[in-house]
Design a protein around this motif. Structure first.
Motif, PDB file in Angstrom:
ATOM      1  N   ASN A 172      19.698 -18.811   7.904  1.00  0.00           N
ATOM      2  CA  ASN A 172      20.768 -18.205   7.112  1.00  0.00           C
ATOM      3  C   ASN A 172      21.902 -19.189   6.847  1.00  0.00           C
ATOM      4  N   ASP A 225      22.801 -20.383   4.150  1.00  0.00           N
ATOM      5  CA  ASP A 225      23.563 -19.974   2.966  1.00  0.00           C
ATOM      6  C   ASP A 225      24.671 -18.998   3.326  1.00  0.00           C
ATOM      7  N   LEU A 226      24.444 -18.145   4.318  1.00  0.00           N
ATOM      8  CA  LEU A 226      25.473 -17.209   4.768  1.00  0.00           C
ATOM      9  C   LEU A 226      26.650 -17.972   5.389  1.00  0.00           C
ATOM     10  N   GLN A 248      27.453 -21.044   4.663  1.00  0.00           N
ATOM     11  CA  GLN A 248      28.120 -21.755   3.569  1.00  0.00           C
ATOM     12  C   GLN A 248      28.970 -20.802   2.727  1.00  0.00           C
ATOM     13  N   ASN A 249      28.482 -19.596   2.477  1.00  0.00           N
ATOM     14  CA  ASN A 249      29.229 -18.634   1.655  1.00  0.00           C
ATOM     15  C   ASN A 249      30.465 -18.103   2.356  1.00  0.00           C
ATOM     16  N   THR A 250      30.410 -17.947   3.672  1.00  0.00           N
ATOM     17  CA  THR A 250      31.558 -17.413   4.408  1.00  0.00           C
ATOM     18  C   THR A 250      32.447 -18.524   4.965  1.00  0.00           C
ATOM     19  N   ASN A 251      31.959 -19.778   4.902  1.00  0.00           N
ATOM     20  CA  ASN A 251      32.672 -20.924   5.489  1.00  0.00           C
ATOM     21  C   ASN A 251      32.921 -20.720   6.981  1.00  0.00           C
ATOM     22  N   HIS A 265      30.529 -20.228  10.724  1.00  0.00           N
ATOM     23  CA  HIS A 265      29.355 -19.910  11.513  1.00  0.00           C
ATOM     24  C   HIS A 265      29.619 -18.677  12.375  1.00  0.00           C
ATOM     25  N   GLN A 316      31.340 -15.899  11.542  1.00  0.00           N
ATOM     26  CA  GLN A 316      31.077 -14.662  10.800  1.00  0.00           C
ATOM     27  C   GLN A 316      29.576 -14.426  10.663  1.00  0.00           C
ATOM     28  N   ALA A 317      28.837 -15.496  10.388  1.00  0.00           N
ATOM     29  CA  ALA A 317      27.385 -15.364  10.248  1.00  0.00           C
ATOM     30  C   ALA A 317      26.763 -14.937  11.581  1.00  0.00           C
TER      31      ALA A 317
END
Length: 161
Positions: free
Chosen positions: A21, A23-24, A26-29, A31, A33-34
């Motif tokens: 994941n 991309d998750l 990268q999208n949330t900036n 680690h 949150q992911a």
């Protein structure tokens, strides 16, 4: 982030999913949150047992920036957290400045930054070469919690005195 993970098939699956994941992240900036999202998902999906270190005994950058009563108690010595994780902060430089202002920075100046490894005394342990017995305390921002008065320092938050 700061976490402890037991090695088992559920945690292996969790961290494989975290890797897949990207991309998750990268999208949330973030680690964090992911990982938090995946922890919640895997808790119900695989029965993964999750315990989090929260509250006043394990404050984070969120508390530093948003929980003035708790920070006042820490500054006044009325509360001593077990661990302070300075997340929710824009960059590493500010994290260090905030920790110094709180009297929570115990590392010699020459041991921070990208050149730190080359400056270590390899004949001694990193603890004796880099750690301080007393915290490095200094003022940087007057509008952030501090164990010493910082009235003559500039503010960091826009729109604040």
């Amino acid at each position: 982030g700061f976490y402890y993970v037991r090695h088992n098939k559920e945690t292996q699956y969790l961290f494989n999913q975290l890797l897949y994941n990207g991309d998750l992240i990268q999208n949330t900036n973030s680690h964090q949150q992911a990982l938090t999202a995946l922890l919640s998902e895997h808790s119900s999906l695989t029965g993964l047992k999750v315990k989090t270190l929260e509250g006043d005994d394990f404050p984070s950058g969120f508390h530093y920036h948003r929980k003035k009563p708790l920070m006042k108690n820490i500054v006044e010595g009325k509360h001593e957290p077990y661990l302070f994780h300075m997340c929710w902060t824009k960059n590493k430089d500010n994290k260090i400045l905030f920790m110094k202002q709180m009297g929570m920075w115990y590392m010699k100046e020459e041991c921070t930054g990208t050149e730190a490894l080359s400056k270590l005394d390899h004949d001694r342990s990193p603890v004796s070469s880099c750690c301080l017995a007393e915290p490095s305390v200094s003022c940087h921002y007057r509008d952030k919690p501090s164990i010493i008065p910082c009235k003559d320092s500039p503010p960091i938050d826009a729109g604040r005195p």
